[in-house]
Design an enzyme around this catalytic site. Structure first.
Site, PDB file in Angstrom:
ATOM      1  N   CYS A 181       9.168   1.027   8.757  1.00 46.27           N
ATOM      2  CA  CYS A 181       7.314   0.518   8.875  1.00 46.27           C
ATOM      3  C   CYS A 181       7.624  -1.234   8.636  1.00 46.27           C
ATOM      4  O   CYS A 181       6.816  -2.080   8.837  1.00 46.27           O
ATOM      5  CB  CYS A 181       7.184   0.391   7.553  1.00 46.27           C
ATOM      6  SG  CYS A 181       6.161   1.912   7.602  1.00 46.27           S
ATOM      7  N   HIS A 206       1.655  -5.571   2.097  1.00 46.73           N
ATOM      8  CA  HIS A 206       2.358  -4.216   2.639  1.00 46.73           C
ATOM      9  C   HIS A 206       0.565  -3.744   2.741  1.00 46.73           C
ATOM     10  O   HIS A 206       0.149  -2.617   3.740  1.00 46.73           O
ATOM     11  CB  HIS A 206       3.755  -4.055   2.504  1.00 46.73           C
ATOM     12  CG  HIS A 206       3.881  -2.540   3.153  1.00 46.73           C
ATOM     13  ND1 HIS A 206       3.902  -2.771   4.534  1.00 46.73           N
ATOM     14  CD2 HIS A 206       4.940  -1.095   2.541  1.00 46.73           C
ATOM     15  CE1 HIS A 206       4.243  -1.957   4.758  1.00 46.73           C
ATOM     16  NE2 HIS A 206       4.993  -0.740   3.545  1.00 46.73           N
ATOM     17  N   GLU A 249       4.070  -3.412  -5.418  1.00 49.06           N
ATOM     18  CA  GLU A 249       3.882  -4.938  -4.269  1.00 49.06           C
ATOM     19  C   GLU A 249       2.748  -5.854  -5.738  1.00 49.06           C
ATOM     20  O   GLU A 249       3.721  -7.096  -5.939  1.00 49.06           O
ATOM     21  CB  GLU A 249       3.551  -4.539  -3.052  1.00 49.06           C
ATOM     22  CG  GLU A 249       3.611  -5.785  -2.005  1.00 49.06           C
ATOM     23  CD  GLU A 249       2.775  -5.560  -1.100  1.00 49.06           C
ATOM     24  OE1 GLU A 249       2.751  -6.641   0.039  1.00 49.06           O
ATOM     25  OE2 GLU A 249       2.353  -4.603  -0.726  1.00 49.06           O
ATOM     26  N   LYS A 266      -4.768  -2.650   6.803  1.00 49.94           N
ATOM     27  CA  LYS A 266      -4.439  -1.474   6.640  1.00 49.94           C
ATOM     28  C   LYS A 266      -5.766  -0.313   6.093  1.00 49.94           C
ATOM     29  O   LYS A 266      -6.122   0.446   6.666  1.00 49.94           O
ATOM     30  CB  LYS A 266      -3.257  -1.078   5.924  1.00 49.94           C
ATOM     31  CG  LYS A 266      -1.547  -1.191   6.318  1.00 49.94           C
ATOM     32  CD  LYS A 266      -0.708  -0.772   5.485  1.00 49.94           C
ATOM     33  CE  LYS A 266       0.925  -1.423   5.789  1.00 49.94           C
ATOM     34  NZ  LYS A 266       0.804  -2.248   5.918  1.00 49.94           N
ATOM     35  N   HIS A 319      -2.155   2.586   9.035  1.00 45.80           N
ATOM     36  CA  HIS A 319      -0.879   2.126   8.878  1.00 45.80           C
ATOM     37  C   HIS A 319       0.633   2.408  10.462  1.00 45.80           C
ATOM     38  O   HIS A 319       0.032   3.902  10.645  1.00 45.80           O
ATOM     39  CB  HIS A 319       0.128   2.472   8.116  1.00 45.80           C
ATOM     40  CG  HIS A 319       1.429   2.129   7.321  1.00 45.80           C
ATOM     41  ND1 HIS A 319       1.792   1.588   8.631  1.00 45.80           N
ATOM     42  CD2 HIS A 319       2.451   2.192   6.510  1.00 45.80           C
ATOM     43  CE1 HIS A 319       3.151   0.692   7.895  1.00 45.80           C
ATOM     44  NE2 HIS A 319       3.088   1.565   6.613  1.00 45.80           N
ATOM     45  N   PHE A 348      10.837   2.624   4.525  1.00 42.02           N
ATOM     46  CA  PHE A 348      11.924   3.646   3.740  1.00 42.02           C
ATOM     47  C   PHE A 348      13.368   2.968   4.498  1.00 42.02           C
ATOM     48  O   PHE A 348      13.632   2.513   5.280  1.00 42.02           O
ATOM     49  CB  PHE A 348      10.887   5.092   5.178  1.00 42.02           C
ATOM     50  CG  PHE A 348       9.898   6.221   4.523  1.00 42.02           C
ATOM     51  CD1 PHE A 348       9.332   5.653   3.745  1.00 42.02           C
ATOM     52  CD2 PHE A 348       9.897   7.061   5.135  1.00 42.02           C
ATOM     53  CE1 PHE A 348       7.842   5.688   3.548  1.00 42.02           C
ATOM     54  CE2 PHE A 348       8.851   8.100   4.620  1.00 42.02           C
ATOM     55  CZ  PHE A 348       7.910   7.172   3.755  1.00 42.02           C
TER      56      PHE A 348
END
Length: 413
Positions: free
Chosen positions: A164, A303, A314, A335, A340, A399
């Site tokens: 991502c 994010h 975050e 998002k 996403h 990831f």
């Protein structure tokens, strides 16, 4: 050696909230969600029922039908967005400049749809029925490869695959190519088309996706009742170049890229590091690279995935980096409207960050009704905000423990 200044002169987008930058940005500012019920796969087969799908897509608007058939959907999106960005930049790639024009486009997964379709053919009819274009349609670097071929860009040609964070890393890597003098212009961003049966199966069993079946409230970053992310698709592409090149061409300048940070968690394949410490190092690195103080940042495009772990980690990372200034920051997760876009997320969010500075509008985080007590920053809840400011920061976390951060600056000559 003095760093070369890098500016943004072209933008192109294919997204769940619009198939061009003007439409996309208008919907983002208005808080309009592009998330709806799944149509690309049978939603009854999965616990996840919603997605951020690209609507009204016809590749023939951007390329020959024969060429489109030899591209996976993620590559079609990238080619379309790249052509829009190059047209927006009024960039003519002549034989003279072509070796100094590069392409760097990331994808997290690549041709997932192609893989599924061809594997099914193989199982039913044997290897002879598998397309000879199977491999070139599947591999994640083919978005960059096809954009280069379609546009005649002969400079450095690459693809960053960091889940991502792919889009953000790709833009950062392209920025560094120009800064160090290896190209004068880069066509850069991310592309993803992951709305397939296996992607939904894998993310569903990993319990990463929201099982909320109301499209309007499914993506709810920083909200107490969030329960996973909404998968989206599309592509965001930027034309970036040296300030000298842009001025020589008389190009319109949207803004400047001034900082890039990237760090690994070395912790877990899917879970972010405790307290978001990898994100802390990535943000600090970007701020150092930009040569500014943390207090000069006014807006963060987070994010903000709407997952249990990302949002509080975050938030903690931002607090650690910015200290008392964290309370004054405007932070939002777009998002909440796009879903996403995996490897394309950072690229779409880079475009949103640049437009935010240019238009002096901070986009909202929609669906934020009841804040998680651990998420206690100013997330610009539900309504865009006027704000004139100079620096924006955008985070992407992937990831594998990939953290990437970009810093954009208002262009002031």
């Amino acid at each position: 050696m003095e760093k070369r200044r890098v500016v943004i002169t072209g933008l192109g987008a294919v997204s769940p909230v619009g198939n061009d930058v003007k439409t996309m940005w208008g919907n983002i500012v208005d808080g309009n969600s592009g998330i709806d019920y799944l149509t690309k796969v049978n939603k009854d087969d999965f616990p996840a029922k919603v997605a951020g799908e690209v609507k009204d897509w016809d590749p023939v608007n951007y390329m020959e039908k024969k060429e489109a058939k030899r591209m996976d959907l993620f590559t079609q999106y990238a080619v379309a967005a790249a052509k829009m960005a190059v047209e927006d930049a009024e960039l003519e790639i002549t034989e003279e400049i072509a070796p100094r024009v590069g392409v760097w486009i990331g994808s997290g997964i690549g041709g997932m749809k192609t893989y599924e379709e061809q594997f099914e053919k193989f199982q039913e009819k044997g290897y002879r029925r598998v397309s000879p274009f199977f491999v070139p349609m599947l591999i994640p670097d083919m978005a960059a490869g096809q954009v280069s071929i379609q546009l005649g860009a002969k400079g450095i040609n690459s693809c960053t695959v960091t889940a991502c964070a792919s889009g953000t890393n790709s833009i950062g890597d392209a920025f560094k190519v120009i800064e160090r003098g290896d190209a004068d212009v880069m066509i850069t961003g991310g592309a993803e088309a992951p709305l397939t049966k296996m992607a939904f199966a894998g993310f569903s069993t990993a319990k990463a996706l929201t099982f909320n079946d109301d499209p309007h409230t499914a993506s709810r970053p920083f909200d107490k009742n969030r329960d996973g992310f909404v998968m989206g698709e599309g592509s965001g592409i930027l034309v970036i170049e040296t300030l000298e090149s842009a001025q020589k061409r008389g190009a319109k300048i949207y803004g400047e890229i001034v900082g890039y940070g990237s760090a690994g968690d070395a912790y877990h394949i899917t879970s972010p590091a405790p307290e978001g410490e990898g994100a802390v190092r990535s943000m600090n690195q970007a701020i150092d690279d930009a040569g500014i103080e943390p207090s000069q940042i006014a807006y963060i495009n987070a994010h903000g995935t709407s997952t249990e772990l990302n949002d509080p980690f975050e938030t903690k990372a931002v607090k650690q980096v910015f200290g008392n200034h964290a309370e004054k920051l405007a932070v939002s997760s777009t998002k909440s409207m796009t879903g996403h876009l995996l490897g394309a997320a950072g690229a779409i969010e880079a475009i949103i960050s640049v437009k935010s500075i240019e238009d002096s509008i901070v986009p909202p985080t929609i669906n934020l009704e009841e804040a998680d007590p651990e998420c206690d920053l100013d997330y610009v809840a539900n309504k865009a905000r006027k704000l004139e400011y100079e620096y924006a920061l955008s985070n992407s976390l992937g990831f594998g423990g990939h953290n990437a951060t970009l810093i954009f600056k208002k262009y002031q000559g």
